[in-house]
Design a protein around this motif. Structure first.
Motif: not given
Length: 204
Positions: A148-150, A156-160, A173-174, A178-181
C-alpha cells in the motif's frame, strides 16, 4: 442562540477527520484533529474517550469506505485469500499516511474481529493447522501494508545507476516499468509467491 440543526461533531466526523490528518501529516494528535474539525480539543472528549477510540473510528471509517467484503469464503482458499488481500490493500492505499498508525495499534474492535474470523475460518477449512493461521495472516498483512505504501512511492525507486559499475542491476532495470505498473507488478508477483508458499505449508 438556537442549537445548530447539524451537530458540529459526531463519531463518524471524528474518524474521517482523523484519517485526513494522518494522511496529511503522517501522524495524529488531538490538537491537530481538533483544528481539522474546527473545534476545541475538549469537545472531542464528549464523543470519544481518547486516542485509542479515535484509532478505532479511523478503522471503522476505512472499512466503510472500502465497502463490504467481496470475497466468498465458500470458494477455494487461494482465490478467496487473494481477493481479501487486494481489497485490504486498496483500502489502505487510499490513506497511506494512516498505515503506520493503524498497523501498529491492536485490533480491539468487534467489526474487525468479524473480518478476521472469516479469514481464519477460510484457512482452517483449507486444512491449515490452528497454529499456522495467525502467522499466515500476519505475513500476508505485512506484505499488503508495504505494498500500500509502495503505491504512493515514486514510480522509479532505483535511479542514477552507473551501468559500468552495476551492469546486472542496469539490465534488470531496463525491463522495469517506470510508472505505476512497477508497484502493481511487484504486488502481483509477491502475492503469487506468498500464496504458492502458503500452499507448500499445508499439512500433508
Amino acid at each position: 442562540m438556537p442549537r445548530p440543526r447539524t451537530p458540529l461533531l459526531d463519531r463518524r466526523r471524528i474518524g474521517a477527520g482523523a484519517l485526513r490528518v494522518a494522511d496529511e501529516q503522517g501522524a495524529l494528535s488531538i490538537p491537530a484533529l481538533a483544528r481539522e474539525l474546527g473545534v476545541a480539543p475538549s469537545a472531542l472528549y464528549h464523543h470519544v474517550s481518547g486516542r485509542e477510540e479515535i484509532v478505532a473510528l479511523m478503522r471503522e471509517e476505512l472499512t466503510r469506505e472500502a465497502g463490504p467484503d467481496d470475497w466468498d469464503p465458500s470458494q477455494p482458499w487461494e482465490p478467496s485469500l487473494e481477493a481479501w488481500a487486494r481489497s485490504y490493500r486498496a483500502a489502505f492505499a487510499a490513506h497511506p499516511g494512516a498505515v503506520p498508525l493503524l498497523a501498529t495499534a491492536p485490533l480491539a474492535e468487534p467489526f474487525m474481529h468479524a473480518k478476521y474470523e472469516r479469514v481464519a475460518a477460510l484457512l482452517l477449512a483449507a486444512g491449515f493447522a490452528a497454529g499456522q493461521v495467525m502467522p499466515l495472516i500476519n505475513a500476508l498483512e505485512n506484505f499488503i501494508l508495504g505494498s500500500a505504501l509502495d503505491l504512493v512511492a515514486p514510480p522509479v525507486m532505483v535511479s542514477d545507476v552507473a551501468r559500468e559499475t552495476a551492469p546486472h542491476l542496469s539490465a534488470v532495470l531496463d525491463g522495469t516499468p517506470a510508472d505505476h505498473r512497477r508497484a502493481e507488478l511487484a504486488f502481483d508477483t509477491g502475492l503469487r509467491a506468498l500464496l504458492t508458499g502458503f500452499r507448500a505449508l499445508l499439512p500433508r
